[in-house]
Write a protein that holds these residues in place. Structure first.
Motif, short mmCIF file in Angstrom:
data_model
loop_
_atom_site.label_atom_id
_atom_site.label_comp_id
_atom_site.label_asym_id
_atom_site.label_seq_id
_atom_site.Cartn_x
_atom_site.Cartn_y
_atom_site.Cartn_z
N SER A 186 0.83 -1.22 0.00
CA SER A 186 0.00 0.00 0.00
C SER A 186 0.86 1.26 0.00
CB SER A 186 -0.94 0.00 1.22
OG SER A 186 -0.23 0.23 2.43
N ILE A 187 2.01 1.21 0.67
CA ILE A 187 2.93 2.36 0.66
C ILE A 187 3.47 2.59 -0.74
CG2 ILE A 187 5.09 3.27 1.57
CD1 ILE A 187 2.91 3.17 3.65
N VAL A 188 3.85 1.49 -1.40
CA VAL A 188 4.38 1.60 -2.76
C VAL A 188 3.31 2.19 -3.70
CG1 VAL A 188 5.20 0.29 -4.76
CG2 VAL A 188 6.00 -0.30 -2.46
N VAL A 189 2.09 1.67 -3.60
CA VAL A 189 1.01 2.15 -4.47
C VAL A 189 0.71 3.62 -4.18
CG1 VAL A 189 -1.41 1.87 -5.09
CG2 VAL A 189 0.00 -0.14 -4.69
N SER A 202 -12.99 -1.65 -1.50
CA SER A 202 -13.70 -2.50 -0.53
C SER A 202 -14.67 -3.47 -1.19
CB SER A 202 -14.45 -1.63 0.47
OG SER A 202 -13.57 -0.78 1.18
N ILE A 203 -15.18 -3.12 -2.38
CA ILE A 203 -16.24 -3.93 -2.99
C ILE A 203 -15.90 -4.41 -4.40
CG2 ILE A 203 -18.05 -2.78 -1.66
CD1 ILE A 203 -18.67 -1.07 -4.10
N SER A 204 -14.70 -4.15 -4.86
CA SER A 204 -14.36 -4.44 -6.26
C SER A 204 -14.40 -5.94 -6.54
CB SER A 204 -12.97 -3.90 -6.59
OG SER A 204 -11.98 -4.59 -5.85
N THR A 244 -1.53 -9.23 -1.23
CA THR A 244 -2.23 -10.51 -1.21
C THR A 244 -3.74 -10.37 -1.14
OG1 THR A 244 -2.10 -10.64 1.20
CG2 THR A 244 -0.29 -11.61 -0.06
N SER A 245 -4.23 -9.16 -0.84
CA SER A 245 -5.68 -8.96 -0.70
C SER A 245 -6.04 -7.52 -1.00
CB SER A 245 -6.13 -9.34 0.71
OG SER A 245 -5.70 -8.36 1.64
N ARG A 246 -7.33 -7.21 -0.89
CA ARG A 246 -7.81 -5.86 -1.13
C ARG A 246 -7.38 -4.88 -0.03
NH1 ARG A 246 -12.58 -5.85 -2.95
NH2 ARG A 246 -12.93 -8.10 -3.17
N ALA A 247 -6.80 -5.39 1.04
CA ALA A 247 -6.35 -4.52 2.14
C ALA A 247 -5.34 -3.49 1.64
CB ALA A 247 -5.74 -5.36 3.26
N SER A 248 -4.49 -3.88 0.71
CA SER A 248 -3.49 -2.96 0.18
C SER A 248 -4.15 -1.77 -0.51
CB SER A 248 -2.57 -3.69 -0.82
OG SER A 248 -1.72 -2.79 -1.47
N GLY A 274 -5.74 4.11 -0.02
CA GLY A 274 -6.74 5.18 0.06
C GLY A 274 -6.64 5.95 1.36
N ILE A 275 -6.33 5.24 2.46
CA ILE A 275 -6.15 5.90 3.76
C ILE A 275 -4.94 6.83 3.73
CG2 ILE A 275 -5.59 5.51 6.19
CD1 ILE A 275 -7.22 2.92 6.03
N TRP A 276 -3.83 6.37 3.10
CA TRP A 276 -2.64 7.23 3.02
C TRP A 276 -2.93 8.49 2.19
CZ3 TRP A 276 -1.64 4.74 6.78
CH2 TRP A 276 -1.24 3.41 6.84
#
Length: 518
Positions: free
Chosen positions: A22-25, A60-62, A327-331, A336-338
């Motif tokens: 998520s940081i990389v993205v 979250s829903i994709s 590995t999941s949608r968590a990333s 989005g939070i960042w």
């Protein structure tokens, strides 16, 4: 170790991978969100808002957990045209309605149809967009205003360079800033150590350009120069224009409807093609296309309500997500939070970022879109595919995005009709015998019957005729009936006919062909 402990450890390991990814993205997304917004004629933070919605809502829903949604360079041209033609208020209505169209398309399970678009048209669309982005952003990279059309922007590039470097009438510091950005991206992409490859080249280019521009006090445009007031959250929220009843009523025109359909179509096609590409990068869950279409539609409905940029699934951010080990949608959600944290706390950094460096990022992005690496691959499928690709690009650059896509689609349909209607029939007469071999090539359909009848009628009676289907791709019931009837009639004249019905098995599975061969 118990199974429960093992599962918990795996879950913890997956979450840590998602956190890093998520940081990389996020680092990839920031310069692109800002740059695409500027290129589209919207406030820079309109792109960040879209990125937040793409991460928190769509993520979250994709239907594709590893696909990252946000502002796309592929929509720059159509968004800029809509904003210029209709204004920002009606623009928001158009994005909102396009999102609703996408939701309905997902509900009615139309997602798979977007995947049926010819790759030549899609690559041509991206290539044309890339050329237009280069044309417009090249001028912004020189702190000049882009011109009104893609052709004019491209034709004016030499004069812009002469004005900047030869006659010193332009802003050479902006040019240097943009050049530093592009060169840094290229060098980092090619020569960065393997362990550091995950750090995006765009971030390296922007950081270096920011450092140079601020250390040497370059007199260039900075992002804060694009705002009317102070760069704070209150002022950013003030740039959001929500739809009103009067703007909704003013939107009820044929031009707006055409823009809605165009935006929904292009955004959906780009999203679902990105999802298909992401599926090839990992071994996890496959994309649920209709669900993805509905998620994208909901995201764009919210973006339209806030007058932010429209979104798609974006292959650049998605591939960075996969390569970083997500590995999941968590990333996607975390990125989005960042972005939300950035727009809430770190907006002050915008005063240090030159406009030219983000334009440089987009010039490089446009080059990557326009680079004709796919031409060789398309040529392997025939000259027609390459022709469709080239004509789509030329039409987009010469006229507009919609005209180019429609032209490409019409050419694809025309090619399909030609393939299913074109049949070649060659009669090979053996000189030292009474044998004649008929070679059928292409697609023998109802439309090819006149040509087939003409060849059969010219055959001399009493010969030994062999009908071969080795090069035939398809044959329909009408042609089978014609050959079967002709075979009986020709044999009544004293001739002999051998039709290789068995070779049709595997090419044309039909009871008629099997019956005719018996």
């Amino acid at each position: 170790m118990t199974a429960q402990t093992t599962t918990a450890a795996a879950s913890s390991g997956g979450l840590s991978k998602d956190f890093f990814a998520s940081i990389v993205v996020f680092l990839v997304a920031v310069p692109l969100c800002l740059g695409i917004a500027i290129a589209s004629g919207l406030p820079p933070t309109a792109g960040i808002i879209t990125g937040i919605i793409g991460g928190l809502v769509v993520g979250s829903i994709s239907g594709s957990p590893l696909t990252v949604s946000g502002p796309a360079a592929g929509l720059v041209v159509i968004v800029a045209d809509i904003v210029a033609e209709f204004g920002i208020a009606i623009y928001g209505i158009i994005v909102l309605l396009a999102g609703l169209v996408q939701v309905l398309a997902g509900i009615f399970k139309l997602g798979v149809w977007f995947r049926a678009i010819s790759p030549a048209v899609i690559h041509g669309m991206l290539g044309g967009i890339g050329i237009l982005i280069i044309g417009s952003q090249f001028h912004i990279m020189l702190d000049r205003d882009p011109l009104s059309s893609g052709i004019q922007n491209l034709m004016d590039i030499p004069s812009g360079l002469i004005e900047t470097f030869a006659s010193h009438g332009g802003n050479i510091y902006a040019a240097i800033t943009g050049l530093i950005t592009i060169v840094s991206i290229v060098l980092w992409t090619r020569y960065a150590p393997a362990r550091l490859k995950l750090i995006p080249g765009a971030l390296i280019g922007v950081v270096l350009a920011v450092i140079v521009a601020n250390v040497f006090s370059f007199d260039v445009k900075y992002l804060t120069d694009l705002f009317d007031g102070p760069t704070n959250l209150q002022n950013i929220l003030g740039t959001i224009i929500t739809p009103t009843l009067s703007t909704a009523e003013a939107s009820m025109t044929a031009g707006v409807l055409l823009a809605v359909i165009s935006l929904a179509f292009i955004a959906s096609a780009e999203s679902l093609l990105s999802c298909a590409a992401v599926d090839q990068m990992h071994h996890g869950a496959r994309t649920k296309y209709d669900r993805e279409l509905m998620a994208q539609g909901l995201g764009n409905t919210i973006c339209g309500f806030l007058s932010a940029l429209p979104m798609t699934g974006v292959i650049v951010r998605s591939s960075a997500n996969v390569e970083a080990g997500a590995t999941s949608r968590a990333s996607t959600i975390l990125h989005g939070i960042w972005l939300l944290l950035f727009i809430s706390v770190f907006l002050f950094t915008l005063e240090y970022i030159p406009v030219a460096t983000l334009a440089g990022v987009l010039v490089y992005t446009g080059y990557k879109l326009a680079y004709p690496k796919v031409a060789k691959q398309l040529l392997s499928y025939g000259k027609a595919e390459l022709g469709i690709y080239i004509i789509t690009i030329v039409t987009i650059v010469s006229f507009n995005l919609l005209a180019g896509v429609v032209t490409g689609l019409l050419l694809s349909v025309a090619k399909l009709l030609y393939v299913f209607s074109h049949v070649s029939i060659r009669a090979e007469h053996k000189t030292h015998s009474d044998r004649t071999i008929l070679h059928l090539k292409g697609s023998a359909t109802l439309l090819g019957i006149p040509k087939l009848v003409a060849v059969l009628d010219r055959l001399i009676a009493g010969r030994d005729v062999h009908v071969q289907f080795d090069d035939l791709e398809y044959i329909d019931h009408a042609c089978i009936e014609l050959l079967s009837g002709w075979q009986k009639q020709y044999q009544l004249t004293g001739g002999k006919v051998t039709i290789e019905w068995d070779s049709l098995i595997g090419k044309y599975h039909s009871k008629e062909a099997m019956a005719a061969s018996s």
